[in-house]
Design a protein around this motif. Structure first.
Motif, PDB file in Angstrom:
ATOM      1  N   ASN A  18       2.716 -10.491  11.689  1.00 25.86           N
ATOM      2  CA  ASN A  18       1.573  -9.612  11.476  1.00 25.86           C
ATOM      3  C   ASN A  18       1.999  -8.157  11.626  1.00 25.86           C
ATOM      4  OD1 ASN A  18      -0.720 -11.504  11.190  1.00 25.86           O
ATOM      5  ND2 ASN A  18      -0.031 -12.167  13.196  1.00 25.86           N
ATOM      6  N   LEU A  19       1.435  -7.327  10.777  1.00 28.61           N
ATOM      7  CA  LEU A  19       1.692  -5.901  10.832  1.00 28.61           C
ATOM      8  C   LEU A  19       0.437  -5.215  11.360  1.00 28.61           C
ATOM      9  CD1 LEU A  19       3.705  -3.615  10.062  1.00 28.61           C
ATOM     10  CD2 LEU A  19       2.490  -3.480   7.874  1.00 28.61           C
ATOM     11  N   LYS A  20       0.578  -4.589  12.535  1.00 26.75           N
ATOM     12  CA  LYS A  20      -0.533  -3.792  13.068  1.00 26.75           C
ATOM     13  C   LYS A  20      -0.331  -2.373  12.556  1.00 26.75           C
ATOM     14  CE  LYS A  20      -1.537  -2.676  17.625  1.00 26.75           C
ATOM     15  NZ  LYS A  20      -1.840  -3.070  18.998  1.00 26.75           N
ATOM     16  N   VAL A  21      -1.308  -1.867  11.848  1.00 25.64           N
ATOM     17  CA  VAL A  21      -1.231  -0.530  11.260  1.00 25.64           C
ATOM     18  C   VAL A  21      -2.312   0.337  11.881  1.00 25.64           C
ATOM     19  CG1 VAL A  21      -1.334   0.832   9.131  1.00 25.64           C
ATOM     20  CG2 VAL A  21      -0.487  -1.526   9.054  1.00 25.64           C
ATOM     21  N   ILE A  44      -3.239  -1.375   1.385  1.00 24.89           N
ATOM     22  CA  ILE A  44      -3.090  -2.600   0.610  1.00 24.89           C
ATOM     23  C   ILE A  44      -1.728  -3.209   0.937  1.00 24.89           C
ATOM     24  CG2 ILE A  44      -2.990  -3.599  -1.710  1.00 24.89           C
ATOM     25  CD1 ILE A  44      -4.537  -0.963  -2.596  1.00 24.89           C
ATOM     26  N   LEU A  45      -1.743  -4.475   1.328  1.00 26.23           N
ATOM     27  CA  LEU A  45      -0.507  -5.232   1.553  1.00 26.23           C
ATOM     28  C   LEU A  45      -0.702  -6.568   0.860  1.00 26.23           C
ATOM     29  CD1 LEU A  45       2.304  -5.424   2.859  1.00 26.23           C
ATOM     30  CD2 LEU A  45       1.197  -6.448   4.849  1.00 26.23           C
ATOM     31  N   GLY A  46       0.028  -6.776  -0.234  1.00 28.29           N
ATOM     32  CA  GLY A  46      -0.147  -7.992  -1.021  1.00 28.29           C
ATOM     33  C   GLY A  46      -1.561  -8.042  -1.566  1.00 28.29           C
ATOM     34  N   GLN A  47      -2.277  -9.113  -1.279  1.00 28.35           N
ATOM     35  CA  GLN A  47      -3.656  -9.282  -1.753  1.00 28.35           C
ATOM     36  C   GLN A  47      -4.685  -8.746  -0.764  1.00 28.35           C
ATOM     37  OE1 GLN A  47      -4.167 -10.585  -4.935  1.00 28.35           O
ATOM     38  NE2 GLN A  47      -1.944 -10.340  -4.913  1.00 28.35           N
ATOM     39  N   GLN A  48      -4.229  -8.210   0.359  1.00 31.13           N
ATOM     40  CA  GLN A  48      -5.135  -7.751   1.407  1.00 31.13           C
ATOM     41  C   GLN A  48      -5.446  -6.266   1.236  1.00 31.13           C
ATOM     42  OE1 GLN A  48      -3.559  -9.625   5.287  1.00 31.13           O
ATOM     43  NE2 GLN A  48      -1.835  -9.419   3.893  1.00 31.13           N
ATOM     44  N   TYR A  75       6.854 -10.093   0.532  1.00 40.57           N
ATOM     45  CA  TYR A  75       5.981  -8.937   0.706  1.00 40.57           C
ATOM     46  C   TYR A  75       6.561  -7.741  -0.051  1.00 40.57           C
ATOM     47  CZ  TYR A  75       9.577  -7.776   4.075  1.00 40.57           C
ATOM     48  OH  TYR A  75      10.783  -7.510   4.660  1.00 40.57           O
ATOM     49  N   GLY A  76       5.704  -6.831  -0.378  1.00 42.30           N
ATOM     50  CA  GLY A  76       6.122  -5.579  -0.989  1.00 42.30           C
ATOM     51  C   GLY A  76       5.807  -4.455  -0.025  1.00 42.30           C
ATOM     52  N   PRO A  77       5.749  -3.237  -0.539  1.00 38.83           N
ATOM     53  CA  PRO A  77       5.446  -2.105   0.334  1.00 38.83           C
ATOM     54  C   PRO A  77       3.981  -2.112   0.787  1.00 38.83           C
ATOM     55  CG  PRO A  77       5.552  -1.398  -1.949  1.00 38.83           C
ATOM     56  CD  PRO A  77       5.966  -2.839  -1.924  1.00 38.83           C
ATOM     57  N   LEU A  78       3.735  -1.418   1.875  1.00 41.20           N
ATOM     58  CA  LEU A  78       2.372  -1.153   2.318  1.00 41.20           C
ATOM     59  C   LEU A  78       1.897   0.032   1.485  1.00 41.20           C
ATOM     60  CD1 LEU A  78       0.004  -1.528   4.366  1.00 41.20           C
ATOM     61  CD2 LEU A  78       1.189   0.164   5.796  1.00 41.20           C
ATOM     62  N   ASP A 100       7.722   1.483   2.894  1.00 40.40           N
ATOM     63  CA  ASP A 100       8.595   0.322   2.833  1.00 40.40           C
ATOM     64  C   ASP A 100       8.620  -0.302   4.223  1.00 40.40           C
ATOM     65  OD1 ASP A 100      10.564  -1.555   2.509  1.00 40.40           O
ATOM     66  OD2 ASP A 100      12.141  -0.137   1.948  1.00 40.40           O
ATOM     67  N   ILE A 101       8.062  -1.503   4.363  1.00 38.18           N
ATOM     68  CA  ILE A 101       8.021  -2.139   5.685  1.00 38.18           C
ATOM     69  C   ILE A 101       9.265  -2.985   5.946  1.00 38.18           C
ATOM     70  CG2 ILE A 101       5.507  -2.079   5.796  1.00 38.18           C
ATOM     71  CD1 ILE A 101       5.556  -5.142   5.248  1.00 38.18           C
ATOM     72  N   GLN A 102      10.162  -3.078   4.967  1.00 41.67           N
ATOM     73  CA  GLN A 102      11.338  -3.919   5.162  1.00 41.67           C
ATOM     74  C   GLN A 102      12.203  -3.488   6.348  1.00 41.67           C
ATOM     75  OE1 GLN A 102      14.379  -4.410   2.160  1.00 41.67           O
ATOM     76  NE2 GLN A 102      15.380  -5.808   3.584  1.00 41.67           N
ATOM     77  N   PRO A 103      12.455  -2.179   6.573  1.00 40.01           N
ATOM     78  CA  PRO A 103      13.258  -1.815   7.748  1.00 40.01           C
ATOM     79  C   PRO A 103      12.637  -2.311   9.065  1.00 40.01           C
ATOM     80  CG  PRO A 103      13.144   0.033   6.235  1.00 40.01           C
ATOM     81  CD  PRO A 103      12.179  -1.004   5.730  1.00 40.01           C
ATOM     82  N   LEU A 104      11.327  -2.248   9.178  1.00 40.01           N
ATOM     83  CA  LEU A 104      10.638  -2.720  10.386  1.00 40.01           C
ATOM     84  C   LEU A 104      10.748  -4.236  10.508  1.00 40.01           C
ATOM     85  CD1 LEU A 104       8.652  -1.908  12.768  1.00 40.01           C
ATOM     86  CD2 LEU A 104       6.844  -2.652  11.217  1.00 40.01           C
ATOM     87  N   VAL A 105      10.487  -4.954   9.411  1.00 41.51           N
ATOM     88  CA  VAL A 105      10.551  -6.417   9.433  1.00 41.51           C
ATOM     89  C   VAL A 105      11.978  -6.877   9.735  1.00 41.51           C
ATOM     90  CG1 VAL A 105      10.260  -8.515   8.054  1.00 41.51           C
ATOM     91  CG2 VAL A 105       8.571  -6.670   7.882  1.00 41.51           C
TER      92      VAL A 105
END
Length: 173
Positions: A18-21, A44-48, A75-78, A100-105
């Motif tokens: 989960n990503l808390k933003v 927007i993250l994916g379909q959310q 996943y793609g970017p936030l 880009d959330i990949q560095p965090l993930v």
């Protein structure tokens, strides 16, 4: 069948965490209503898709609103969009950006249980001409969680920045 409903539950196997933003603030946002604007942010993250409250007549709003978004396997970017709320017409776009959330993930997956780590830097997303970062964004372990604070320069608009705080939460939290 009668008018009964089947309750649907998300299959948690399709998510990796989960990503808390936290949408912290906006600075120097564009004017869309004569001399000011009534901004809000859509994430927007994916379909959310989630959105902040509208801050009336403010080009430097403080939202300080938190959202929790499940991160899918692929996943793609936030994506972030800032709009000016209008009562009698369509809301005006005030800019957009991608994080880009990949560095965090990647840091979260590499370091595992952050609760076992002391506070330290575990990664960094570097500012380049190809991204919206205002400055390099370190990824840190803080109090047992993996966090990243970033300021994004809004694209396709004359001015504006939005500051976010991201935090990685494993699926069991």
């Amino acid at each position: 069948m009668s008018g009964c409903c089947i309750r649907w539950q998300a299959d948690t196997r399709e998510f990796i965490g989960n990503l808390k933003v936290k949408v912290v603030s906006g600075r120097n946002l564009a004017v869309r209503d004569m001399v000011t604007s009534d901004p809000y942010v859509v994430l927007i993250l994916g379909q959310q898709k989630v959105r902040t409250a509208v801050v009336k007549s403010n080009l430097n709003p403080d939202w300080n609103e938190e959202f929790q978004l499940p991160v899918p396997q692929s996943y793609g970017p936030l994506k972030l969009q800032v709009y000016d709320y209008d009562t009698f017409s369509a809301d005006d776009i005030m800019g957009e950006a991608e994080a880009d959330i990949q560095p965090l993930v990647t840091a979260a997956m590499a370091f595992g249980d952050a609760e076992l780590l002391s506070d330290m830097q575990v990664g960094r997303w570097l500012k380049t001409r190809d991204n919206a970062l205002v400055e390099d964004s370190p990824i840190n372990v803080v109090g047992g969680t993996i966090r990243q604070e970033l300021s994004l320069k809004l694209q396709n608009v004359e001015s504006g920045e939005v500051t976010l705080q991201l935090e990685w939460l494993p699926l069991d939290q």
